[in-house]
Design an enzyme around this catalytic site. Structure first.
Site, PDB file in Angstrom:
ATOM      1  N   GLY A  90       5.991   3.991 -30.255  1.00 29.53           N
ATOM      2  CA  GLY A  90       6.243   5.245 -30.967  1.00 29.53           C
ATOM      3  C   GLY A  90       7.114   5.021 -32.196  1.00 29.53           C
ATOM      4  O   GLY A  90       6.847   5.552 -33.280  1.00 29.53           O
ATOM      5  N   THR A 140       9.765   0.552 -29.550  1.00 31.00           N
ATOM      6  CA  THR A 140       8.596   1.034 -28.812  1.00 31.00           C
ATOM      7  C   THR A 140       7.445   1.261 -29.790  1.00 31.00           C
ATOM      8  O   THR A 140       7.651   1.342 -31.012  1.00 31.00           O
ATOM      9  CB  THR A 140       8.870   2.382 -28.128  1.00 31.00           C
ATOM     10  OG1 THR A 140       9.110   3.351 -29.145  1.00 31.00           O
ATOM     11  CG2 THR A 140      10.041   2.319 -27.179  1.00 31.00           C
ATOM     12  N   ASN A 196       3.623   9.567 -25.513  1.00 32.94           N
ATOM     13  CA  ASN A 196       2.921   9.778 -24.252  1.00 32.94           C
ATOM     14  C   ASN A 196       3.724  10.500 -23.184  1.00 32.94           C
ATOM     15  O   ASN A 196       3.332  10.531 -22.017  1.00 32.94           O
ATOM     16  CB  ASN A 196       2.404   8.430 -23.725  1.00 32.94           C
ATOM     17  CG  ASN A 196       1.184   7.970 -24.509  1.00 32.94           C
ATOM     18  OD1 ASN A 196       0.471   8.796 -25.086  1.00 32.94           O
ATOM     19  ND2 ASN A 196       0.946   6.668 -24.556  1.00 32.94           N
ATOM     20  N   TYR A 204       6.684  10.742 -16.756  1.00 36.32           N
ATOM     21  CA  TYR A 204       6.937   9.707 -17.761  1.00 36.32           C
ATOM     22  C   TYR A 204       5.795   9.649 -18.780  1.00 36.32           C
ATOM     23  O   TYR A 204       6.018   9.599 -19.995  1.00 36.32           O
ATOM     24  CB  TYR A 204       7.108   8.355 -17.055  1.00 36.32           C
ATOM     25  CG  TYR A 204       7.376   7.231 -18.003  1.00 36.32           C
ATOM     26  CD1 TYR A 204       8.540   7.201 -18.750  1.00 36.32           C
ATOM     27  CD2 TYR A 204       6.439   6.219 -18.176  1.00 36.32           C
ATOM     28  CE1 TYR A 204       8.780   6.180 -19.654  1.00 36.32           C
ATOM     29  CE2 TYR A 204       6.677   5.191 -19.072  1.00 36.32           C
ATOM     30  CZ  TYR A 204       7.844   5.182 -19.813  1.00 36.32           C
ATOM     31  OH  TYR A 204       8.070   4.169 -20.704  1.00 36.32           O
ATOM     32  N   HIS A 205       4.569   9.646 -18.278  1.00 35.59           N
ATOM     33  CA  HIS A 205       3.383   9.765 -19.125  1.00 35.59           C
ATOM     34  C   HIS A 205       2.651  11.044 -18.758  1.00 35.59           C
ATOM     35  O   HIS A 205       2.634  11.408 -17.587  1.00 35.59           O
ATOM     36  CB  HIS A 205       2.412   8.608 -18.882  1.00 35.59           C
ATOM     37  CG  HIS A 205       2.811   7.325 -19.533  1.00 35.59           C
ATOM     38  ND1 HIS A 205       2.323   6.107 -19.133  1.00 35.59           N
ATOM     39  CD2 HIS A 205       3.631   7.064 -20.589  1.00 35.59           C
ATOM     40  CE1 HIS A 205       2.825   5.144 -19.902  1.00 35.59           C
ATOM     41  NE2 HIS A 205       3.638   5.697 -20.791  1.00 35.59           N
ATOM     42  N   HIS A 214      12.751  -1.738 -23.620  1.00 38.57           N
ATOM     43  CA  HIS A 214      12.803  -0.623 -24.572  1.00 38.57           C
ATOM     44  C   HIS A 214      14.079   0.178 -24.373  1.00 38.57           C
ATOM     45  O   HIS A 214      14.599   0.276 -23.269  1.00 38.57           O
ATOM     46  CB  HIS A 214      11.637   0.334 -24.350  1.00 38.57           C
ATOM     47  CG  HIS A 214      10.322  -0.218 -24.755  1.00 38.57           C
ATOM     48  ND1 HIS A 214      10.167  -1.102 -25.778  1.00 38.57           N
ATOM     49  CD2 HIS A 214       9.087   0.012 -24.281  1.00 38.57           C
ATOM     50  CE1 HIS A 214       8.885  -1.396 -25.908  1.00 38.57           C
ATOM     51  NE2 HIS A 214       8.209  -0.744 -25.008  1.00 38.57           N
TER      52      HIS A 214
HETATM   53  N1  CTP Z   1       7.478   8.095 -25.274  1.00 39.60           N
HETATM   54  C1  CTP Z   1       8.593   8.917 -25.113  1.00 39.60           C
HETATM   55  N2  CTP Z   1       8.929   9.370 -23.873  1.00 39.60           N
HETATM   56  C2  CTP Z   1       8.219   9.023 -22.797  1.00 39.60           C
HETATM   57  C3  CTP Z   1       7.101   8.169 -22.921  1.00 39.60           C
HETATM   58  C4  CTP Z   1       6.751   7.721 -24.184  1.00 39.60           C
HETATM   59  O1  CTP Z   1       9.280   9.222 -26.087  1.00 39.60           O
HETATM   60  N3  CTP Z   1       8.565   9.522 -21.609  1.00 39.60           N
HETATM   61  C5  CTP Z   1       7.091   7.661 -26.621  1.00 39.60           C
HETATM   62  C6  CTP Z   1       7.671   6.301 -26.993  1.00 39.60           C
HETATM   63  O2  CTP Z   1       7.977   6.288 -28.368  1.00 39.60           O
HETATM   64  C7  CTP Z   1       6.508   5.366 -26.716  1.00 39.60           C
HETATM   65  C8  CTP Z   1       5.307   6.221 -27.052  1.00 39.60           C
HETATM   66  O3  CTP Z   1       5.678   7.535 -26.663  1.00 39.60           O
HETATM   67  O4  CTP Z   1       6.523   4.202 -27.494  1.00 39.60           O
HETATM   68  C9  CTP Z   1       4.040   5.810 -26.325  1.00 39.60           C
HETATM   69  O5  CTP Z   1       4.286   5.727 -24.941  1.00 39.60           O
HETATM   70  P1  CTP Z   1       3.951   4.416 -24.101  1.00 39.60           P
HETATM   71  O6  CTP Z   1       2.494   4.221 -24.118  1.00 39.60           O
HETATM   72  O7  CTP Z   1       4.631   4.488 -22.788  1.00 39.60           O
HETATM   73  O8  CTP Z   1       4.721   3.352 -25.055  1.00 39.60           O
HETATM   74  P2  CTP Z   1       5.057   1.833 -25.257  1.00 39.60           P
HETATM   75  O9  CTP Z   1       6.258   1.786 -26.096  1.00 39.60           O
HETATM   76  O10 CTP Z   1       3.892   1.114 -25.814  1.00 39.60           O
HETATM   77  O11 CTP Z   1       5.380   1.307 -23.834  1.00 39.60           O
HETATM   78  P3  CTP Z   1       5.044  -0.047 -23.115  1.00 39.60           P
HETATM   79  O12 CTP Z   1       5.701  -1.126 -23.913  1.00 39.60           O
HETATM   80  O13 CTP Z   1       5.671   0.182 -21.801  1.00 39.60           O
HETATM   81  O14 CTP Z   1       3.552  -0.205 -23.051  1.00 39.60           O
END
Ligand code: CTP
Length: 319
Positions: free
Chosen positions: A243, A241, A109, A276-277, A293
């Site tokens: 991902g 994470t 994301n 970030y997203h 994370h």
């Molecule tokens: N990701 C990334 N760099 C970012 C944001 C996200 O590499 N700036 C990757 C990460 O592997 C992440 C995945 O995209 O797991 C999905 O993003 P997100 O929805 O933010 O991940 P979650 O790991 O599920 O975060 P959270 O626990 O905060 O919900």
């Protein structure tokens, strides 16, 4: 304070090292290397020693019944009862039973996807995995539309759908779920107690409105298995994470894996800010403060696999 400084230093040392290599790659931000199927295969073999991805991708109906008690993975002292709705939505067989795909895309994301023009390339993969119900329609040029599996951490209901406080938000979530149109919705329901009600709300909505999705709820062992695999490879990840979980699972089903939207750094290779997203205003510090994370560490591990040819990371524009 000294420890914080050291961590900050290490993260930035990491970024400059990575940027240097990308700068040297000669591409427009894409780290160029073909996915080598031999490397992918040996990687898969290693991962399979830890993980039975076909099973661990979801708990199956036959293994639980309504009323069963489950201890949350991160909150061992807290328990939940398997509700009738959750039971109804458990798949009878693994949603990826006997599945094999030539190439898969895992779409993270990161805001690095914005202006990437990667949509078409992403949609051309046989199987596309997305994270946390990230919106696609408005960003199709950069992220594509095809979705075969999408994850949903319960926290998304709070962050992106205002905890369904009123009919408008419930309708928004419902529309998003309807748009999944038969794909797999992967809900980590047993991780943390904070997600309890949110998972129940979503389950109820799906059943009540006959939403056409194939629900999956990762097994209790998945997290330990994934962590175990990476630990053995000297990558010390406390809480993988989404991902990284997706990548690790996908090695079982995909011959070649392409990652997009993985860039956990606030600046791109040209020192321009990166959101970030790609779709919301969540800020950078969010990862270090609110969640344990270690994305930059994961990124380093994935980049190293990219260099060995075991996967392909795209961190800039697509051709
Ligand atoms: N990701 C990334 N760099 C970012 C944001 C996200 O590499 N700036 C990757 C990460 O592997 C992440 C995945 O995209 O797991 C999905 O993003 P997100 O929805 O933010 O991940 P979650 O790991 O599920 O975060 P959270 O626990 O905060 O919900």
């Amino acid at each position: 304070a000294a420890l914080t400084l050291l961590v900050v230093f290490l993260i930035f040392a990491d970024i400059s090292e990575i940027e240097e290599e990308i700068g040297n790659s000669g591409g427009r931000g894409t780290i160029r290397s073909a996915v080598n199927s031999l490397h992918s295969k040996s990687n898969r073999k290693q991962i399979l020693k830890f993980l039975d991805a076909e099973k661990d991708i979801s708990v199956l109906k036959g293994t639980l019944k309504p009323g069963d008690i489950i201890h949350y993975i991160f909150d061992r002292d807290s328990t939940m009862n398997v509700s009738q709705n959750l039971y109804e939505l458990l798949p009878r067989t693994s949603p990826l039973k006997n599945k094999h795909f030539g190439t898969c895309a895992i779409v993270g994301n990161s805001g690095v996807l914005l202006n990437s023009g990667c949509g078409q390339e992403i949609d051309a993969h046989s199987f596309v995995i997305r994270c946390n119900l990230a919106p696609v329609q408005e960003y199709a040029r950069d992220v594509g539309l095809k979705t075969d599996l999408v994850t949903m951490n319960p926290s998304v209901i709070q962050r992106a759908f205002e905890d369904l406080v009123n009919a408008t938000w419930r309708e928004k979530l419902l529309q998003r779920l309807h748009s999944l149109n038969g794909s797999i919705l992967w809900i980590p329901a047993f991780m943390a107690r904070g997600g309890k009600e949110r998972v129940e709300w979503v389950n109820e909505l799906i059943l009540k409105h006959h939403v056409n999705v194939r629900t999956a709820y990762p097994s209790l062992r998945l997290l330990h298995a994934v962590r175990g695999y990476w630990l053995t490879n000297k990558v010390h990840i406390k809480r993988p994470t989404t991902g990284l979980l997706m990548y690790t699972l996908a090695t079982r089903f995909c011959n070649q894996i392409y990652l997009y939207g993985f860039w956990p750094f606030p600046l791109d290779q040209n020192q321009n800010p990166v959101k970030y997203h790609y779709y919301d205003s969540l800020k950078y510090g969010y990862t270090s403060q609110a969640s344990p994370h270690t994305m930059p560490l994961e990124f380093k591990a994935l980049k190293s696999l990219h260099e060995q040819g075991a996967l392909k990371l795209t961190v800039g524009q697509c051709d």
